[in-house]
Each structure stands twice: as C-alpha cells, then as structure tokens.
Scaffold this motif. Structure first.
Motif, short mmCIF file in Angstrom:
data_model
loop_
_atom_site.label_atom_id
_atom_site.label_comp_id
_atom_site.label_asym_id
_atom_site.label_seq_id
_atom_site.Cartn_x
_atom_site.Cartn_y
_atom_site.Cartn_z
N UNK A 122 -64.55 27.29 74.46
CA UNK A 122 -64.32 28.40 75.51
C UNK A 122 -62.98 29.91 75.38
N UNK A 123 -63.54 30.56 74.91
CA UNK A 123 -62.11 32.06 75.15
C UNK A 123 -62.70 32.80 75.82
N UNK A 124 -61.93 33.64 76.49
CA UNK A 124 -62.47 34.34 77.31
C UNK A 124 -61.66 36.08 76.39
N UNK A 125 -61.99 36.87 75.70
CA UNK A 125 -61.23 37.78 74.70
C UNK A 125 -61.06 38.89 75.15
N UNK A 126 -61.80 39.17 76.10
CA UNK A 126 -61.19 40.85 76.86
C UNK A 126 -62.03 40.97 77.52
N UNK A 127 -61.62 41.89 78.16
CA UNK A 127 -62.01 42.59 79.79
C UNK A 127 -61.88 44.20 79.67
N UNK A 159 -67.58 34.33 86.62
CA UNK A 159 -67.58 34.69 87.86
C UNK A 159 -66.36 35.71 87.90
N UNK A 160 -67.01 37.67 87.99
CA UNK A 160 -65.91 38.06 87.74
C UNK A 160 -66.14 38.95 89.58
N UNK A 223 -61.22 36.83 85.52
CA UNK A 223 -62.38 36.58 85.32
C UNK A 223 -62.52 34.69 84.88
N UNK A 224 -63.81 34.14 85.73
CA UNK A 224 -63.21 32.59 85.51
C UNK A 224 -65.04 32.01 84.96
N UNK A 225 -64.02 31.32 84.10
CA UNK A 225 -65.63 30.83 83.20
C UNK A 225 -65.75 29.40 83.44
N UNK A 226 -66.87 28.93 83.33
CA UNK A 226 -67.20 27.10 83.73
C UNK A 226 -68.34 27.51 82.44
N UNK A 229 -68.70 20.37 81.62
CA UNK A 229 -67.73 19.18 81.06
C UNK A 229 -66.40 19.22 80.57
N UNK A 230 -66.32 20.66 80.89
CA UNK A 230 -65.37 20.80 80.67
C UNK A 230 -64.12 21.78 81.67
N UNK A 231 -63.00 21.90 81.52
CA UNK A 231 -61.98 22.20 82.75
C UNK A 231 -62.34 24.09 83.10
N UNK A 232 -62.25 24.65 84.23
CA UNK A 232 -62.33 25.79 83.98
C UNK A 232 -61.79 26.45 83.38
N UNK A 233 -62.15 27.90 83.15
CA UNK A 233 -60.83 28.67 82.43
C UNK A 233 -61.13 29.74 82.84
N UNK A 234 -59.43 30.43 83.47
CA UNK A 234 -59.39 31.94 84.30
C UNK A 234 -58.52 32.37 83.19
N UNK A 235 -58.36 34.09 83.31
CA UNK A 235 -58.25 34.83 83.30
C UNK A 235 -57.92 36.35 83.34
N UNK A 236 -56.61 37.07 83.93
CA UNK A 236 -56.89 37.89 84.36
C UNK A 236 -56.47 39.06 83.57
#
Length: 243
Positions: A122-127, A159-160, A223-226, A229-236
C-alpha cells in the motif's frame, strides 16, 4: 230679479288665491329644474369617483404587469443560472472521472515498473485539498495505490484526522466529524477500502467536502492506513494556505 244671487266680494281672499296660483305656476318648473340640477350634480360626482377608481385600477394593473415581467425575468435568469451550474457540474464530474482513470492507469504502470528492491504494498499517494467560496469549507480527495505485480485485491482501512489548535490547545478532529450534514458525509471514522492498483476516496476521483469548526486553526492532515498482516502506514500532509 229671478235667477240672480248676490254674493259678498272679498278682495283679500281673491288676492291670496291669485298668489297661490302664481307660486304654483312658478314653483313647479323651479322644482323640476332643481331636481334635474341635483341629479346632474350627483351623476357628475359619481362619474368623477368612477373615473378616479378606474385610474387607480389601471395604475395597479400596470404595476402588477411590471411585477409579473420582473418575476419572469428573474425566473428566466435563475433557470439560465441553474442550467449553467448544472452544465459546469457535469463538466467537472466528467473531467474528474477522466483524471481518475488516468491516475488508475498511471498507478498500475508505476506498480508494475517499480524496482524489485522497493517494498511492495500500500501507498498513501496524496491528500488533496481545495478552498471553496464558503468560509471554512474545503474540498478534499484521498488517493491510495499499491506497488507490486500482485493482482489480488488489497483490503484494509484508513483513518483521517485533521490536527491543529483551538483555544490555545492542540486538537485532533476526525474527518468524519467534519463532514456532518454535508453531501458526502462519512458515517464512521474508519473508512474501509478494497482495490487492486488504485483507489480514490470518494470514489471515481470526485471531491468531497468538509467544514472546519469556528475557532479551529488547522495545521496538517494525518492519514493512517492498515492492511491485515502488514505494518500500519502513516503519512501527514500540510494544510493548504487559504491566501
């Protein structure tokens, strides 16, 4: 002398009779003319009142006609404005869908062509944020993608939150709370997703709307994505400058 009758003569009585006859002869025409004059005067007064009323009715009719014409112009203008707004909305929707499709294709190729050394997943591309003409109202869109050649759907949840200050204190507000009563209201703080290569929230590349409460000064979006089976991903993402 037979057949003759002597009657006493009263000159004063005869005079009164002649005066009465004279008054009767003169009074009848005078009464007739007086009646005719009064009737004519009453008729003229009625005609004057009728003409005044007719003038007022005519003026009111002209005013009503002008109001109807003004209303027709306003209604016509509103219809034109509504048609223009609807056409603009459809154009914007079409462009957003086209951009979304292009972003999907781009995400797919980036995932396939990504170096093998990069971590797949997973990638958090943009907000994306856009100001509107309404105070404290903003449009937003979240873009997710994945890296790798795996064709199995990627499922998880995000979760945003919007972080800032209010009343001199640090505050973190859920995105769902900022969408209450708006067209794309979020029912839960957590948003579920399932996709293969690219995902936009809201769907189809559209923008949703959020509203900031009074007294709140935003600084960033977290933005926190889960994914199971993978480590949570977070980006601001830094909040946009409204100026």
């Amino acid at each position: 002398m037979a057949g003759w009758e002597v009657r006493p003569s009263d000159p004063r009585r005869a005079g009164r009779v002649r005066l009465a006859l004279l008054l009767l002869i003169v009074g009848v025409p005078l009464a007739f003319f007086a009646g005719a004059w009064w009737q004519a005067r009453s008729t003229q007064a009625f005609m004057d009142e009728h003409e005044a009323l007719q003038a007022r009715l005519s003026e009111q009719a002209r005013e009503l006609d002008q109001l109807r014409q003004s209303l027709a112009v306003v209604s016509s203008g509103e219809k034109v404005a509504q048609q223009a707004n609807e056409q603009s909305r459809l154009t914007i929707k079409l462009l957003e869908e086209q951009i979304f499709k292009q972003q999907q294709d781009l995400a797919f190729y980036k995932g396939v062509l990504a170096p093998a050394s990069r971590r797949e997943g997973l990638r958090i591309r943009a907000f994306e944020l856009q100001a509107t003409d309404k105070p404290r109202h903003f449009r937003y869109k979240l873009l997710l993608s994945r890296v790798g050649k795996d064709d199995k759907p990627l499922a998880g949840q995000i979760r945003v939150t919007v972080e800032g200050r209010r009343g001199g204190k640090d505050v973190s507000l859920e995105l769902a709370d900022l969408t209450r009563g708006l067209p794309d209201e979020l029912s839960e703080p957590v948003i579920a997703f399932t996709f293969k290569h690219f995902q936009a929230i809201p769907e189809a590349g559209r923008f949703a709307e959020l509203k900031l409460p009074e007294g709140f000064e935003p600084r960033q979006v977290r933005v926190r994505a889960e994914v199971k089976g993978e480590k949570p991903l977070e980006r601001t993402f830094k909040w946009i400058d409204e100026e």
